[in-house]
Design a protein around this motif. Structure first.
Motif, PDB file in Angstrom:
ATOM      1  N   GLU A 223       3.664  11.992  20.864  1.00  0.00           N
ATOM      2  CA  GLU A 223       2.897  10.955  20.177  1.00  0.00           C
ATOM      3  C   GLU A 223       3.804  10.123  19.264  1.00  0.00           C
ATOM      4  O   GLU A 223       3.687   8.888  19.202  1.00  0.00           O
ATOM      5  N   ARG A 226       5.782   7.834  21.328  1.00  0.00           N
ATOM      6  CA  ARG A 226       4.947   6.719  21.815  1.00  0.00           C
ATOM      7  C   ARG A 226       4.771   5.672  20.728  1.00  0.00           C
ATOM      8  O   ARG A 226       4.894   4.451  20.983  1.00  0.00           O
ATOM      9  N   GLN A 227       4.475   6.142  19.481  1.00  0.00           N
ATOM     10  CA  GLN A 227       4.291   5.200  18.380  1.00  0.00           C
ATOM     11  C   GLN A 227       5.589   4.443  18.074  1.00  0.00           C
ATOM     12  O   GLN A 227       5.562   3.235  17.804  1.00  0.00           O
ATOM     13  N   GLU A 229       7.917   3.781  20.158  1.00  0.00           N
ATOM     14  CA  GLU A 229       8.129   2.822  21.237  1.00  0.00           C
ATOM     15  C   GLU A 229       7.268   1.584  21.041  1.00  0.00           C
ATOM     16  O   GLU A 229       7.720   0.439  21.265  1.00  0.00           O
ATOM     17  N   GLU A 230       6.036   1.786  20.568  1.00  0.00           N
ATOM     18  CA  GLU A 230       5.174   0.635  20.292  1.00  0.00           C
ATOM     19  C   GLU A 230       5.751  -0.223  19.173  1.00  0.00           C
ATOM     20  O   GLU A 230       5.737  -1.457  19.242  1.00  0.00           O
TER      21      GLU A 230
END
Length: 430
Positions: A223, A226-227, A229-230
């Motif tokens: 997670e 992912r954050q 990467e965002e």
């Protein structure tokens, strides 16, 4: 304006650098934690293997004792049958000996009287010859000796049977003593089995907990990546927008007239345009930020708490005797403690537990769980024990009327037994 352009580009570059560095640090932190969890799980795997091996060894010992106990019980049953047979033979011999002794004594008295009376003289005098007289005296003497020999043989037979009986009873006593030792050892091993099973279960539960922690770390790492990467993508978009804005400003400055007022107006127009366009572009960035924030602020659905099990009501089978009678026909299983199979002490322990009373596991411990009483004091629900106190080898539950219910022996089932058929040694009131 050139300074502003340079500042915009520097800020964009810094955004990209800052968004990349924490990602590396965060990944290393998660990797270290996951590595620690792997070490804990590996240690628990080693402990689990060791504990399972110890449990298997204990269970193997229990199986070995079961075989030994079954052999002893079989031998004891055979000896008990032999003792009963010998007792029947002894009784028959005693009756025959009593009758023959009476006849022998009568004949002996008759011969002795005749031998010392004038009738014996008359017997000799009335003989046709000396040979005839000797023959008659020898015949009488032979009869007396024969009767004496018969009596002696019967006494020897009786002594022989009595000796066999004593030897057999000694053997039964030895087997019962061994049975007591096995009963105590069985209790110890079963306690060890329960304890070791608890250890194995605890290690398995701890291992499951550590594995869950590792899975959680992996999920958190994924997670976080992912954050990150965002954020990185959002910063790239922001940097691209800033670069586009800078390029647009450069083109605007190139096409503007050299007049100060015009430059100011152009600057003003450029500023308004810059404020508007980046704002719109920034809106994209803001939306991306909102998406990130939305991920963290959206309420996570909470799992429903598991429903507590409804407690099972206590049995209402009419007390100890009522509960015990429900299990008639359950097969005898050495070491058995459940309705799938009972041994004598396992049956007693289970029945009392069903009525909220905790008893020790084995016979030699159960006999001290209450007050010792005589057989004449027995009441329904009392325990009856077989063998001397401290060395008992069997137990049952008195049901009244001179009978008790018990788990007898291998090959048999839980059943009611009359005390006249198999007399206990003493009772215990819990």
């Amino acid at each position: 304006m050139k300074k502003k352009l340079i500042s915009t580009l520097l800020i964009s570059s810094m955004l990209l650098t800052v968004s990349t560095a924490p990602t590396v640090v965060l990944a290393d932190e998660f990797d270290n934690k996951i590595e620690q969890q792997d070490k804990k799980i590996n240690d628990l795997n080693a402990k689990a293997q060791s504990a399972s091996a110890q449990l298997a060894a204990i269970q193997s010992n229990i199986a070995s004792i079961k075989e030994e106990a079954a052999a002893l019980q079989s031998e004891q049953d055979s000896l008990n049958k032999e003792v009963n047979k010998l007792q029947t033979e002894i009784k028959a011999l005693e009756e025959r000996i009593a009758k023959r002794e009476e006849a022998i004594q009568e004949q002996a008295r008759s011969v002795q009287v005749d031998a010392h009376s004038s009738n014996m003289v008359d017997l000799v005098l009335d003989a046709e010859s000396v040979t005839d007289a000797v023959s008659k005296v020898m015949a009488a003497t032979k009869l007396v000796n024969a009767n004496n020999d018969l009596m002696k043989q019967q006494q020897e037979d009786k002594a022989d049977v009595e000796a066999k009986k004593a030897s057999t009873e000694d053997k039964v006593a030895e087997i019962q003593k061994n049975a007591v030792v096995l009963e105590n050892k069985k209790g110890e091993l079963q306690n060890q089995e329960l304890s070791q099973t608890a250890v194995v279960s605890a290690i398995a539960a701890e291992k499951e907990t550590e594995q869950s922690k590792k899975d959680q770390l992996l999920a958190e790492k994924a997670e976080a990546e992912r954050q990150q990467e965002e954020i990185r993508l959002a910063n790239e978009r922001a940097a691209a927008a800033a670069a586009a804005e800078a390029e647009a400003q450069k083109e605007t400055e190139t096409s503007t007239e050299p007049s100060v007022d015009n430059n100011n107006n152009a600057g003003t127009g450029t500023t308004e345009q810059s404020t508007t366009n980046p704002g719109n572009n920034g809106g994209g960035t803001t939306n991306t930020g909102n998406t990130g924030n939305g991920g963290t602020t959206t309420p996570t659905p909470q799992p429903e708490e598991p429903k507590k099990p409804i407690p099972t009501p206590p049995p209402s089978a009419g007390g100890i005797v009522g509960t015990a009678m429900q299990y008639q026909g359950v097969p005898y299983v050495w070491g058995g403690t459940s309705p799938s199979g009972f041994d004598c002490s396992g049956f007693v322990q289970y029945v009392f537990a069903q009525n909220g009373i905790s008893l020790p596991r084995v016979t030699t411990s159960q006999e001290y769980a209450g007050t010792m009483i005589s057989l004449s004091e027995l009441q329904a629900g009392d325990l009856v024990f077989f063998g001397p106190r401290g060395s008992t080898h069997h137990v049952g539950i008195y049901i009244g009327g001179g009978s008790y219910i018990h788990a007898p022996t291998t090959g048999d089932v839980v059943k009611v037994q009359s005390m006249s058929g198999y007399m206990p040694s003493f009772g215990v009131r819990i």
